[in-house]
Design an enzyme around this catalytic site. Sequence first.
Site, PDB file in Angstrom:
ATOM      1  N   SER A 132       1.520   9.264 -61.788  1.00 23.74           N
ATOM      2  CA  SER A 132       2.630   9.534 -60.873  1.00 23.74           C
ATOM      3  C   SER A 132       3.267  10.911 -61.016  1.00 23.74           C
ATOM      4  CB  SER A 132       3.712   8.459 -61.038  1.00 23.74           C
ATOM      5  OG  SER A 132       4.287   8.497 -62.323  1.00 23.74           O
ATOM      6  N   LYS A 158      13.110   5.353 -61.923  1.00 16.03           N
ATOM      7  CA  LYS A 158      12.947   6.806 -61.914  1.00 16.03           C
ATOM      8  C   LYS A 158      14.152   7.491 -61.265  1.00 16.03           C
ATOM      9  CE  LYS A 158       7.925   6.757 -62.128  1.00 16.03           C
ATOM     10  NZ  LYS A 158       6.638   7.094 -61.487  1.00 16.03           N
TER      11      LYS A 158
END
Length: 337
Positions: free
Chosen positions: A235, A280
């Site tokens: 990611s 996140k």
Amino acid sequence: MRRRGVTVLLGALLTTLLSIGVLGAPIPYVVLGPGPTVNTLGTNDGREVIQVSGRETSTSAGQLRMTTVGVQPTVKLRAAIAGWLSKDEAVVPRELVYPPGESQEEVEKRNAEDFQNSQSSAETAALVKLGYPVEVVAKEVAADGPAAGALKAGDVVTTVDGAKVTSASRLVELVRGKPAGTALTIGYVRDGAAGTATVTSRESDGRPRIGVVPDQRQPHPFTLKIDLKDIGGPSAGLMFALGIIDKLKPEDLTGGKIIAGTGTIDDEGRVGPIGGIAQKLVGAKKAGAKVFLVPADNCAEAVRNPQPGLPMLRVGSLDEALTALDTLRAGGEPARC
């Protein structure tokens, strides 16, 4: 009364001990929380994250921070309850992170491989934007395959039916995009001279193929290395690609701001979805980010888990990310989730 009191006391003590045992027992869940964030333009453990040799680099006034998710792999009921009550954490079934039949070590090894692959794709996509195109080379041509006699090992494959071949995976996509038995016009360069050849694809293992093993190269007059350890998964690709471009161009992509984000990236610069977007966003907010770049396919989930004062910009590709940052620097309003 004395006997009854002792009985009640023993019962309460037994209940407490049982509760402690239950609360301390492992359960088949993991807790996800905000992980560390890393400035791809800065250093980590005293080493530059993105290292360039043989060419001058620029210095940014801001930051481009990749974000991660922390995983608590062994969870007891007490920790799970705390996670369920926390607004920053998520409790999910263990098999979503560690599939049945795979050990924790095997999953971590795969995540490490995905992380390395994300770095490679980030480098490829960024260098294309900087003017260093990918060359797809026929590494091998099967002697009994459809391309035998038409293509040779070492040929640079440039087009398939007029569509540009921009990566090895793109060549495979173009061949598989038409039924087996299709006559394909393959453009190539051999010893500096351009040419074309007609190759009729043939079915093998249930898919159209032309009997070519592709490889790719991307000549550039400097060396590039990403040095970051103890992080896994794919990611960080988008933020690595942006970091490479920022270092190699004089323009400051950040505009002096702390920009955080996430997203996979492939050789074509397409940005893909990731897991743990809610955690996140929390990590980015704690790191002082002023903007967060969200993969387009994660926007719906991100909107359900906003962080106050942290605008979320929608990006589906490296081009869209660069456009969003350009717009932001110019004082405009980029597309939001």
